[in-house]
Design an enzyme around this catalytic site. Structure first.
Site, PDB file in Angstrom:
ATOM      1  N   HIS A 162      62.711 107.721  83.673  1.00 46.28           N
ATOM      2  CA  HIS A 162      62.932 106.469  82.943  1.00 46.28           C
ATOM      3  C   HIS A 162      61.691 106.015  82.188  1.00 46.28           C
ATOM      4  O   HIS A 162      61.781 105.260  81.209  1.00 46.28           O
ATOM      5  CB  HIS A 162      63.393 105.374  83.898  1.00 46.28           C
ATOM      6  CG  HIS A 162      64.259 104.324  83.263  1.00 46.28           C
ATOM      7  ND1 HIS A 162      64.008 103.793  82.009  1.00 46.28           N
ATOM      8  CD2 HIS A 162      65.397 103.719  83.691  1.00 46.28           C
ATOM      9  CE1 HIS A 162      64.930 102.909  81.711  1.00 46.28           C
ATOM     10  NE2 HIS A 162      65.791 102.846  82.712  1.00 46.28           N
ATOM     11  N   ASP A 219      78.780 114.301  69.471  1.00 44.84           N
ATOM     12  CA  ASP A 219      79.575 115.485  69.099  1.00 44.84           C
ATOM     13  C   ASP A 219      78.637 116.555  68.544  1.00 44.84           C
ATOM     14  O   ASP A 219      78.029 116.371  67.495  1.00 44.84           O
ATOM     15  CB  ASP A 219      80.613 115.068  68.065  1.00 44.84           C
ATOM     16  CG  ASP A 219      81.474 116.219  67.566  1.00 44.84           C
ATOM     17  OD1 ASP A 219      81.266 117.380  67.989  1.00 44.84           O
ATOM     18  OD2 ASP A 219      82.360 115.964  66.726  1.00 44.84           O
TER      19      ASP A 219
END
Length: 452
Positions: A164, A394
């Site tokens: 993180h 995508d």
């Protein structure tokens, strides 16, 4: 369950990055001890393994390499010096990302479902970050890893893991946008990351977070927390449509006419929080004379709230903590939903409306976000944000069949993301023990039918 086909390293193209370092700010330092973030994208690919190896893998590897040229911290390491020197992200020639290719014999159709599924089945599909190395004067901690897993004649998954400290959801989504664009179109026309550290804030914040409990554990024995099974939990996915959320917001507005903040996000989170609290009834001991408190933590993007405002492509972490605290009995009562919505709305308003350069009371964030006092044993956090269209990731073989935030299993967080069919719908991911999940399912569905 899993057969590793290949393990390799992906670097930026030769001589494109060189030696670079990126200082950490207090926005990053606060995440030093947070567990890694694991995300998983599933894609349909009804083709053979040779086709997968010959077509999918070369494109993913090449496009990742090009992307790392511009997002060099993903191929870098976190360098931790003895305190009080601040850590930094450092890239040197030869730095790379571990890239694993595997084949799984798990049930693909089960994994991409919305029903309760065994959490442990997802763990082999996300990569560990790797090993910490000790140099003479510092620790070197990897920041990012990728795993591609093929499911025979059905599809594949892309699992990504990051520390993180590397970045928040906004920066990671920018990284994914570039990676997918290069994979799909062999070019990228979007904005590039902004690396200048122009944040203005009191230097004392760096000192506060560098002295947070646990810093002394950053020594030669420090290891990254891997996600390992088995797990007694199951994960399930829930949906609230735009129309349903609109009805809920109208109902809340009537019930709480003086509330200053009612949004799709606060209503959704409030509803889920109250359902979780109700689902605990019967599974946890309760002392009515000393009603316990519960804490709900979500994050707000502070880029536009800093003084001066930062670029939306600012690289790193730049999120502020919004913390709601209320009593368990109120959450699990008949008005639990309203209590939760009002509490979350007040917490968000209190945080985002401050005009102090975005960092007023920031010295309290670590305690509010991570410390768990005895009087506040229950904490729920939110992973993800509906402002990012996660189903637009995508790579050229279609939009994701399913997205999962696997790391919510660790601490009882929930994930909230824009829906697949419409970004105005919200998709909620939840991980709970089996019996509690059964109770949550009944409460979530019944209350929706009865009230909205």
């Amino acid at each position: 369950m899993l057969t590793v086909l290949e393990t390799c390293r992906i670097s930026p193209p030769s001589a494109t990055v060189g030696e670079k370092s990126l200082p950490l700010t207090f926005f990053d330092i606060i995440w030093l001890f947070h567990f890694p973030i694991h995300q998983l994208f599933f894609y349909n690919f009804p083709h053979s393994k040779p086709s997968f190896i010959q077509t999918v893998l070369p494109i993913l590897k090449h496009s990742l390499s090009i992307t790392l040229q511009h997002f060099f911290p993903f191929a870098s390491n976190l360098i931790v010096f003895p305190n009080p020197t601040k850590p930094e992200i450092r890239h040197v020639d030869g730095d790379s990302v571990e890239f694993t290719v595997a084949e799984s014999h798990l049930d693909f159709e089960d994994l991409v479902g919305n029903h309760p599924r065994a959490c442990g089945n997802f763990y082999p599909l996300v990569p560990p970050l790797g090993h910490v190395t000790k140099a003479s004067e510092f620790l070197s901690i990897p920041l990012f890893a990728v795993q591609i897993t093929y499911f025979k004649n059905l599809g594949f998954s892309i699992g990504i893991t990051n520390h993180h400290v590397l970045c928040d959801a906004t920066t990671k989504f920018d990284f994914l946008k570039m990676w997918t664009s290069i994979a799909k179109h062999d070019t990228y026309n979007g904005s590039f990351p902004f690396y200048d550290r122009l944040l203005k804030y009191p230097e004392s914040l760096d000192e506060i977070f560098m002295n947070q409990p646990g810093v002394e554990a950053l020594n030669a024995d420090y290891q990254i927390l891997d996600l390992v099974g088995p797990s007694s939990k199951v994960r399930a996915t829930f949906f609230l449509t735009k129309e349903r959320i609109s009805l809920m917001k109208k109902w809340v507005s009537i019930q709480l006419p003086t509330s200053g903040y009612i949004s799709s996000f606060s209503v959704t989170c409030g509803y889920v929080w109250s359902c979780i609290a109700k689902s605990r009834v019967g599974f946890q001991e309760r002392n009515d004379e000393d009603d316990q408190l519960e804490r709900f933590v979500c994050l707000a993007n502070f880029r536009s709230r800093m003084d001066p405002p930062l670029s939306e492509t600012y690289f790193g972490n730049c999120v502020g903590s919004c913390v709601a605290i209320t009593k368990s009995m109120m959450l699990s009562g008949s008005k639990g939903f309203l209590v939760a919505v009002e509490s979350i709305g007040e917490a968000i308003s209190k945080t985002v409306k401050k005009n102090d350069g975005g960092v007023k009371d920031a010295e309290l964030w670590f305690e509010l976000m991570f410390k768990t006092p005895a009087k506040i044993p229950a904490k729920i956090g939110v992973a993800g944000t509906p402002k990012l269209k996660i189903y637009d990731v995508d790579f050229g073989w279609g939009r994701p069949r399913k997205y999962e935030t696997v790391s919510i299993d660790r601490n009882g967080s929930i994930s909230v993301n824009a829906g697949k069919e419409s970004p105005e719908d919200l998709e909620i991911g939840l991980s709970l023990p089996v019996k509690q999940m059964d109770a949550f399912l009944d409460i979530f569905n019944n209350d929706l039918q009865n009230f909205f």
